[in-house]
Design a protein around this motif. Structure first.
Motif, PDB file in Angstrom:
ATOM      1  N   TYR A 233       0.840  -1.109  -0.114  1.00 57.25           N
ATOM      2  CA  TYR A 233       0.079  -0.049   0.219  1.00 57.25           C
ATOM      3  C   TYR A 233       0.885   1.233   0.149  1.00 57.25           C
ATOM      4  O   TYR A 233       0.163   2.244  -0.429  1.00 57.25           O
ATOM      5  CB  TYR A 233      -0.857  -0.092   1.210  1.00 57.25           C
ATOM      6  CG  TYR A 233      -2.211  -1.120   1.105  1.00 57.25           C
ATOM      7  CD1 TYR A 233      -3.118  -0.974   0.287  1.00 57.25           C
ATOM      8  CD2 TYR A 233      -1.739  -2.551   1.782  1.00 57.25           C
ATOM      9  CE1 TYR A 233      -4.197  -2.051   0.236  1.00 57.25           C
ATOM     10  CE2 TYR A 233      -2.691  -3.273   2.051  1.00 57.25           C
ATOM     11  CZ  TYR A 233      -3.898  -3.247   0.879  1.00 57.25           C
ATOM     12  OH  TYR A 233      -4.691  -3.960   0.835  1.00 57.25           O
ATOM     13  N   THR A 234       2.069   1.169   0.323  1.00 55.81           N
ATOM     14  CA  THR A 234       2.943   2.198   0.439  1.00 55.81           C
ATOM     15  C   THR A 234       3.018   2.826  -1.052  1.00 55.81           C
ATOM     16  O   THR A 234       3.724   4.022  -1.140  1.00 55.81           O
ATOM     17  CB  THR A 234       4.398   2.075   0.873  1.00 55.81           C
ATOM     18  OG1 THR A 234       5.091   1.229   0.235  1.00 55.81           O
ATOM     19  CG2 THR A 234       4.121   1.442   2.325  1.00 55.81           C
ATOM     20  N   LYS A 235       2.823   2.059  -2.070  1.00 58.33           N
ATOM     21  CA  LYS A 235       3.168   2.385  -3.425  1.00 58.33           C
ATOM     22  C   LYS A 235       1.833   3.210  -4.094  1.00 58.33           C
ATOM     23  O   LYS A 235       1.842   3.687  -5.295  1.00 58.33           O
ATOM     24  CB  LYS A 235       3.376   1.372  -4.302  1.00 58.33           C
ATOM     25  CG  LYS A 235       4.635   0.525  -4.032  1.00 58.33           C
ATOM     26  CD  LYS A 235       5.952   1.358  -4.140  1.00 58.33           C
ATOM     27  CE  LYS A 235       7.246   0.657  -3.809  1.00 58.33           C
ATOM     28  NZ  LYS A 235       8.358   1.406  -3.836  1.00 58.33           N
ATOM     29  N   CYS A 236       0.848   3.218  -3.205  1.00 59.10           N
ATOM     30  CA  CYS A 236      -0.530   3.758  -3.890  1.00 59.10           C
ATOM     31  C   CYS A 236      -0.762   5.244  -3.061  1.00 59.10           C
ATOM     32  O   CYS A 236      -0.295   5.451  -1.842  1.00 59.10           O
ATOM     33  CB  CYS A 236      -1.668   2.716  -3.429  1.00 59.10           C
ATOM     34  SG  CYS A 236      -1.266   1.067  -3.921  1.00 59.10           S
ATOM     35  N   THR A 237      -1.346   5.879  -4.104  1.00 61.42           N
ATOM     36  CA  THR A 237      -1.631   7.341  -3.556  1.00 61.42           C
ATOM     37  C   THR A 237      -3.146   7.136  -3.427  1.00 61.42           C
ATOM     38  O   THR A 237      -3.759   8.240  -3.210  1.00 61.42           O
ATOM     39  CB  THR A 237      -1.013   8.208  -4.275  1.00 61.42           C
ATOM     40  OG1 THR A 237      -1.694   8.096  -5.653  1.00 61.42           O
ATOM     41  CG2 THR A 237       0.425   8.428  -4.221  1.00 61.42           C
ATOM     42  N   SER A 238      -3.990   6.213  -3.710  1.00 63.05           N
ATOM     43  CA  SER A 238      -5.481   6.371  -3.565  1.00 63.05           C
ATOM     44  C   SER A 238      -5.932   4.844  -3.233  1.00 63.05           C
ATOM     45  O   SER A 238      -4.944   3.981  -2.872  1.00 63.05           O
ATOM     46  CB  SER A 238      -6.000   6.416  -4.908  1.00 63.05           C
ATOM     47  OG  SER A 238      -5.863   5.403  -5.791  1.00 63.05           O
ATOM     48  N   THR A 400      -0.791   6.208  -8.351  1.00 60.80           N
ATOM     49  CA  THR A 400       0.565   6.323  -7.814  1.00 60.80           C
ATOM     50  C   THR A 400       1.188   7.759  -7.839  1.00 60.80           C
ATOM     51  O   THR A 400       0.769   8.589  -8.515  1.00 60.80           O
ATOM     52  CB  THR A 400       1.610   5.286  -8.182  1.00 60.80           C
ATOM     53  OG1 THR A 400       1.978   5.631  -9.959  1.00 60.80           O
ATOM     54  CG2 THR A 400       0.980   3.654  -8.737  1.00 60.80           C
ATOM     55  N   SER A 401       2.665   7.876  -7.328  1.00 55.39           N
ATOM     56  CA  SER A 401       3.170   9.045  -7.504  1.00 55.39           C
ATOM     57  C   SER A 401       3.338   9.381  -8.965  1.00 55.39           C
ATOM     58  O   SER A 401       3.818  10.497  -9.241  1.00 55.39           O
ATOM     59  CB  SER A 401       4.527   9.084  -6.813  1.00 55.39           C
ATOM     60  OG  SER A 401       5.368   8.124  -6.965  1.00 55.39           O
ATOM     61  N   THR A 403       1.308   8.845 -11.596  1.00 53.62           N
ATOM     62  CA  THR A 403       0.011   8.841 -12.318  1.00 53.62           C
ATOM     63  C   THR A 403       0.101  10.344 -13.041  1.00 53.62           C
ATOM     64  O   THR A 403      -0.525  10.306 -14.141  1.00 53.62           O
ATOM     65  CB  THR A 403      -1.245   8.888 -11.509  1.00 53.62           C
ATOM     66  OG1 THR A 403      -1.046   7.464 -10.761  1.00 53.62           O
ATOM     67  CG2 THR A 403      -2.504   8.789 -12.102  1.00 53.62           C
TER      68      THR A 403
END
Length: 409
Positions: A233-238, A400-401, A403
């Motif tokens: 989940y640390t790779k996700c921003t949503s 992600t960062s 996107t």
């Protein structure tokens, strides 16, 4: 809901014995890298050859496992796996369109394990035929975080055809894609690597999370990770949005989903809701012919005969709008920069202009509604975290960062 912005398998065919392994509550993380070779390689032709064979399957209904995926080209994503004691490191191409993992294409296997005598073979087909045949060995495999798998039965190639950049394949496709690979039992399936990790209690869930970071230069580099057991989940921003595996043949044999595609703020229709696949082994995004023509018209792009790609001018690039993928009633949008081929790759494509701006959308040359109306390659996955959920037969995506980044390509 609207989200703006811009696919391991060591073969297991019998029971495994060994020391008990602690069940992990956190994912097993395996880093990824990209691998390049010197000189010009026709990346477009390599990609198209694999897709052409996929179309042939879709038209003629051949067995699913005979379908090739375009993983064997420079610049794709690979994972390092240690086998044996003392260990030998193998760099394997990551392929969500296959259920088989094997080693021994470039780096030879030293036979540190026990030969079972069980034969395995696979022909990936296509315009650049890729194949291997070999035998299962029982040996030790070491993964990330110091996870060691003793007495593991894996496929080792004795002969290979046209493997130039990798030591073998790391398949993260569904179990059904192992059909047709056991020489003496071609109708049988066997557990994939993630299946086995769950069965032996190493991980709790049959899940692979994929973080493909965009590559920003023509060099070997570390770019992302595979997470087994649960998403990272640390790779996700949503939040991760999940959608069911499609029931449409032939896409249902793979990580296939239903989606529709629109272009721009006015949501110009590109593709009605229909079925296709997510494929980590393909670089480009392929659309059925009608959808491809609509995208070309919406962007004003011209077909470049020299490269086989759509090309736009700098002025058209400035006017390029988001390409919206409606998946599970949530929009995942490729920003303009995510729709173009990384410009450092221009010197990898014969006859490409060094300053040319080429789009990553290509034609499947098939009619809409044929059961395979799109192939979403890793250029999409570079912008969105991707989750392959084998337990629940779902595919998930999150921002992600990378996107929204309009500077990568």
């Amino acid at each position: 809901m609207f989200i703006t912005a811009s696919l391991l398998i060591l073969v297991l065919a019998s029971s495994i014995t060994g020391s008990p392994v602690e069940v992990r509550n956190s994912p097993i993380i395996i880093p990824l890298s990209t691998r390049f070779s010197n000189g010009t390689i026709d990346l477009v032709q390599h990609d198209e050859a694999r897709v052409a064979a996929f179309r042939d399957y879709n038209t003629h209904g051949r067995r699913a496992e005979s379908i090739p995926m375009p993983f064997e080209f420079p610049g794709g994503y690979s994972v390092a796996l240690d086998v044996g004691s003392p260990p030998t490191t193998y760099n394997l191409a990551v392929d969500s369109g296959s259920g088989v993992t094997w080693i021994g294409a470039r780096t030879r296997y030293d036979e540190t394990g026990v030969n079972t005598g069980r034969r395995v073979e696979k022909n990936y087909g296509g315009g650049f035929p890729i194949s291997f045949s070999g035998t299962f060995f029982v040996d030790t495999v070491t993964l990330g975080h110091g996870i060691t798998i003793p007495n593991y039965e894996l496929a080792v190639a004795s002969t290979t055809t046209n493997f130039r950049f990798h030591d073998g394949i790391l398949g993260i496709g569904p179990r059904d894609l192992t059909v047709g690979t056991l020489t003496n039992d071609p109708t049988a399936t066997y557990p994939t690597f993630t299946d086995w990790l769950v069965t032996t209690g190493i991980i709790r869930q049959n899940i692979v999370g994929i973080s493909f970071q965009p590559v920003t230069g023509d060099r070997d580099t570390d770019v992302g990770e595979l997470a087994f057991g649960e998403p990272d989940y640390t790779k996700c921003t949503s939040n991760i949005v999940y959608t069911d595996i499609t029931i449409t043949s032939q896409s249902r044999n793979y990580w296939g989903i239903n989606q529709k595609i629109t272009y721009g703020n006015r949501k110009i229709k590109i593709l009605s809701r229909t079925a296709g696949i997510i494929n980590s082994g393909s670089r480009f995004i392929y659309l059925a012919s009608g959808a491809y023509r609509r995208y070309r018209a919406a962007t004003g792009a011209t077909f470049d005969e020299q490269t086989g790609l759509l090309r736009i001018t700098p002025r058209q690039y400035s006017a390029l709008q988001a390409l919206n993928f409606d998946i599970g009633n949530v929009f995942f949008s490729l920003v303009p920069n995510a729709q173009i081929l990384p410009r450092y790759l221009n010197n990898r494509i014969p006859n490409a202009a060094n300053d040319g701006i080429y789009l990553i959308i290509k034609s499947l040359t098939t009619r809409t509604g044929a059961g395979l109306d799109f192939i979403i390659g890793y250029t999409f996955m570079q912008r969105f975290y991707t989750v392959l959920d084998g337990d629940n037969r779902k595919v998930g995506f999150a921002m992600t960062s990378f996107t929204y980044d309009n500077t990568i390509n």
